[in-house]
Design an enzyme around this catalytic site. Sequence first.
Site, PDB file in Angstrom:
ATOM      1  N   GLY A  78       8.423 -12.882  -8.806  1.00 45.57           N
ATOM      2  CA  GLY A  78       8.610 -11.475  -9.120  1.00 45.57           C
ATOM      3  C   GLY A  78       9.603 -10.868  -8.149  1.00 45.57           C
ATOM      4  O   GLY A  78      10.528 -11.537  -7.682  1.00 45.57           O
ATOM      5  N   ALA A  79       9.381  -9.578  -7.822  1.00 44.52           N
ATOM      6  CA  ALA A  79      10.349  -8.851  -7.008  1.00 44.52           C
ATOM      7  C   ALA A  79      10.497  -9.467  -5.610  1.00 44.52           C
ATOM      8  O   ALA A  79      11.594  -9.868  -5.195  1.00 44.52           O
ATOM      9  CB  ALA A  79       9.920  -7.389  -6.921  1.00 44.52           C
ATOM     10  N   SER A 120       5.824  -1.234  -5.489  1.00 43.87           N
ATOM     11  CA  SER A 120       5.375  -2.309  -6.379  1.00 43.87           C
ATOM     12  C   SER A 120       4.391  -1.756  -7.415  1.00 43.87           C
ATOM     13  O   SER A 120       4.391  -2.182  -8.567  1.00 43.87           O
ATOM     14  CB  SER A 120       4.749  -3.442  -5.559  1.00 43.87           C
ATOM     15  OG  SER A 120       3.819  -2.943  -4.625  1.00 43.87           O
ATOM     16  N   LYS A 176       0.746 -10.668  -7.065  1.00 43.96           N
ATOM     17  CA  LYS A 176      -0.110  -9.549  -6.699  1.00 43.96           C
ATOM     18  C   LYS A 176      -1.430 -10.120  -6.154  1.00 43.96           C
ATOM     19  O   LYS A 176      -1.818 -11.257  -6.485  1.00 43.96           O
ATOM     20  CB  LYS A 176      -0.370  -8.650  -7.914  1.00 43.96           C
ATOM     21  CG  LYS A 176       0.882  -7.908  -8.381  1.00 43.96           C
ATOM     22  CD  LYS A 176       1.225  -6.771  -7.435  1.00 43.96           C
ATOM     23  CE  LYS A 176       2.657  -6.277  -7.476  1.00 43.96           C
ATOM     24  NZ  LYS A 176       3.318  -6.107  -8.736  1.00 43.96           N
ATOM     25  N   ASN A 233       0.754  -7.762   0.023  1.00 44.90           N
ATOM     26  CA  ASN A 233       0.193  -6.636   0.763  1.00 44.90           C
ATOM     27  C   ASN A 233      -1.293  -6.857   1.012  1.00 44.90           C
ATOM     28  O   ASN A 233      -1.891  -7.820   0.550  1.00 44.90           O
ATOM     29  CB  ASN A 233       0.434  -5.330  -0.013  1.00 44.90           C
ATOM     30  CG  ASN A 233       1.862  -4.825   0.192  1.00 44.90           C
ATOM     31  OD1 ASN A 233       2.450  -5.037   1.260  1.00 44.90           O
ATOM     32  ND2 ASN A 233       2.426  -4.156  -0.802  1.00 44.90           N
ATOM     33  N   TRP A 290      -0.999 -24.065  -8.334  1.00 45.62           N
ATOM     34  CA  TRP A 290       0.360 -24.180  -7.774  1.00 45.62           C
ATOM     35  C   TRP A 290       0.279 -24.462  -6.275  1.00 45.62           C
ATOM     36  O   TRP A 290       1.002 -25.315  -5.751  1.00 45.62           O
ATOM     37  CB  TRP A 290       1.129 -22.873  -7.966  1.00 45.62           C
ATOM     38  CG  TRP A 290       1.447 -22.506  -9.374  1.00 45.62           C
ATOM     39  CD1 TRP A 290       0.811 -21.574 -10.140  1.00 45.62           C
ATOM     40  CD2 TRP A 290       2.511 -23.036 -10.194  1.00 45.62           C
ATOM     41  NE1 TRP A 290       1.409 -21.499 -11.374  1.00 45.62           N
ATOM     42  CE2 TRP A 290       2.444 -22.384 -11.432  1.00 45.62           C
ATOM     43  CE3 TRP A 290       3.495 -24.007  -9.966  1.00 45.62           C
ATOM     44  CZ2 TRP A 290       3.341 -22.658 -12.460  1.00 45.62           C
ATOM     45  CZ3 TRP A 290       4.380 -24.284 -10.982  1.00 45.62           C
ATOM     46  CH2 TRP A 290       4.299 -23.614 -12.219  1.00 45.62           C
ATOM     47  N   ASN A 335       1.088   1.337   2.046  1.00 43.81           N
ATOM     48  CA  ASN A 335       0.686   0.990   0.680  1.00 43.81           C
ATOM     49  C   ASN A 335      -0.455   1.835   0.138  1.00 43.81           C
ATOM     50  O   ASN A 335      -0.527   2.036  -1.075  1.00 43.81           O
ATOM     51  CB  ASN A 335       0.333  -0.500   0.607  1.00 43.81           C
ATOM     52  CG  ASN A 335       1.525  -1.357   0.958  1.00 43.81           C
ATOM     53  OD1 ASN A 335       1.495  -2.112   1.918  1.00 43.81           O
ATOM     54  ND2 ASN A 335       2.608  -1.219   0.226  1.00 43.81           N
ATOM     55  N   LYS A 345       1.131  -1.696   8.071  1.00 49.26           N
ATOM     56  CA  LYS A 345       1.765  -1.911   6.760  1.00 49.26           C
ATOM     57  C   LYS A 345       0.863  -1.393   5.632  1.00 49.26           C
ATOM     58  O   LYS A 345       1.331  -0.803   4.656  1.00 49.26           O
ATOM     59  CB  LYS A 345       2.077  -3.406   6.559  1.00 49.26           C
ATOM     60  CG  LYS A 345       2.689  -3.730   5.184  1.00 49.26           C
ATOM     61  CD  LYS A 345       4.104  -3.196   5.029  1.00 49.26           C
ATOM     62  CE  LYS A 345       4.509  -2.730   3.660  1.00 49.26           C
ATOM     63  NZ  LYS A 345       4.426  -3.634   2.550  1.00 49.26           N
ATOM     64  N   GLU A 373      -2.352  -2.993  -8.699  1.00 49.52           N
ATOM     65  CA  GLU A 373      -2.909  -3.701  -7.526  1.00 49.52           C
ATOM     66  C   GLU A 373      -3.517  -2.678  -6.561  1.00 49.52           C
ATOM     67  O   GLU A 373      -2.938  -2.399  -5.517  1.00 49.52           O
ATOM     68  CB  GLU A 373      -1.749  -4.461  -6.829  1.00 49.52           C
ATOM     69  CG  GLU A 373      -2.145  -5.321  -5.652  1.00 49.52           C
ATOM     70  CD  GLU A 373      -0.906  -5.773  -4.862  1.00 49.52           C
ATOM     71  OE1 GLU A 373       0.027  -4.971  -4.659  1.00 49.52           O
ATOM     72  OE2 GLU A 373      -0.865  -6.937  -4.461  1.00 49.52           O
TER      73      GLU A 373
END
Length: 303
Positions: free
Chosen positions: A2-3, A250, A63, A89, A73, A184, A180, A262
């Site tokens: 994603g981003a 996000s 997310k 995050n 994965w 958010n 951080k 999220e």
Amino acid sequence: MGAVGTALAGALASAGHEVVACGRRPLSSIEVTDGEAATTHPVRWAAEPGDVGPAALTILATKIHDTAGAADWLAASTSEGGDVLVAQNGVDQAERVGPLVGTDRSGTDPSGAGPRGAVVPALVYINAERTAPGVVRTRRTDCDLVVPGGEEAARVTELLAGAGLAVERSADFTTAAWRKMLTNVSANPITALTGRRVEVLAEPQVAELAMRVLTEAVAVANAEGASLDDADARDVLTWLQALAPGSTTSMLQDREAGRPLEYDGLTGTVVRLGDRHGVDVGANRALLSLLSAVSPAPGAGAR
Ligand SMILES: NC(=O)C1=CN([C@@H]2O[C@H](COP(=O)(O)OP(=O)(O)OC[C@H]3O[C@@H](n4cnc5c(N)ncnc54)[C@H](OP(=O)(O)O)[C@@H]3O)[C@@H](O)[C@H]2O)C=CC1
Ligand SMILES: CC(C)(CO)C(=O)C(=O)O
């Protein structure tokens, strides 16, 4: 990818690393625009975990609520060791991802002791906007990532060298992670709920609400062992207000795309911990109610 995943993949590809994109949609190249400059990089697409092969470094950038979905994965890419950088995050990246890495998940090894790489949390300060699959615009400040001190994070930082990323090491990662988290629990819900980019935080009444959210979160953070005060809350708001024009979040991107939001691992965490520690979290609780009305909490069990 994603981003954030695409932004970090672009940086690693520019340093000459072979990048494997693990994902649901075919991707043969990615494009990252930073400022005016767009760069394109080839990537190899892995359609399923069996195609990945062992990796020196795996970056998990789903997310929070999709962490469990990425388990196969992670097991595949870390089956022979290799480190995992958790670019998500929240405040409990290592606890969330540790159990999914490098252990024998087949059930044939009762000790569960397969080869293990390190799980290194990364606090991402890159503002990354996905405009199409594999296409990202980044807006950056003087810091891109914060990782902990210690040997394992040093090894990962070395792997990132040459990628043009500003990586800081923090000896007090609990405080760094909560700092951080402050960005958010304020910017993400407020932008997602108002449908406006971060410039909305410059409006005096919105800034006042953001400060209430932030001071509550600071009290929760300190009850959890961080070392923050109301000046940090003010600094975080000032930092958000100074982000480059057009900066998004996000959560706003998810709202615009109709994806699950999220918030359980962000605002939900502050409210749960606030209740546990007897800290007043009224403003965060109000945001949580509104967010849950917009989108039912995805994967609340996958915190
Ligand atoms: N965007 C930003 O500016 C910032 C984001 N962050 C944090 O970084 C993390 C990632 O955010 P962001 O990059 O914005 O998120 P995105 O939604 O842009 O990307 C998440 C990606 O994960 C993929 N994914 C989810 N589940 C799976 C799965 N089971 N298998 C394969 N791929 C999967 C999604 O695939 P698909 O596209 O197919 O759905 C998507 O491409 C979040 O924790 C966010 O809070 C931190 C700082 C800044
Ligand atoms: C700091 C901020 C708000 C913007 O990059 C972010 O972390 C996010 O969008 O999730």
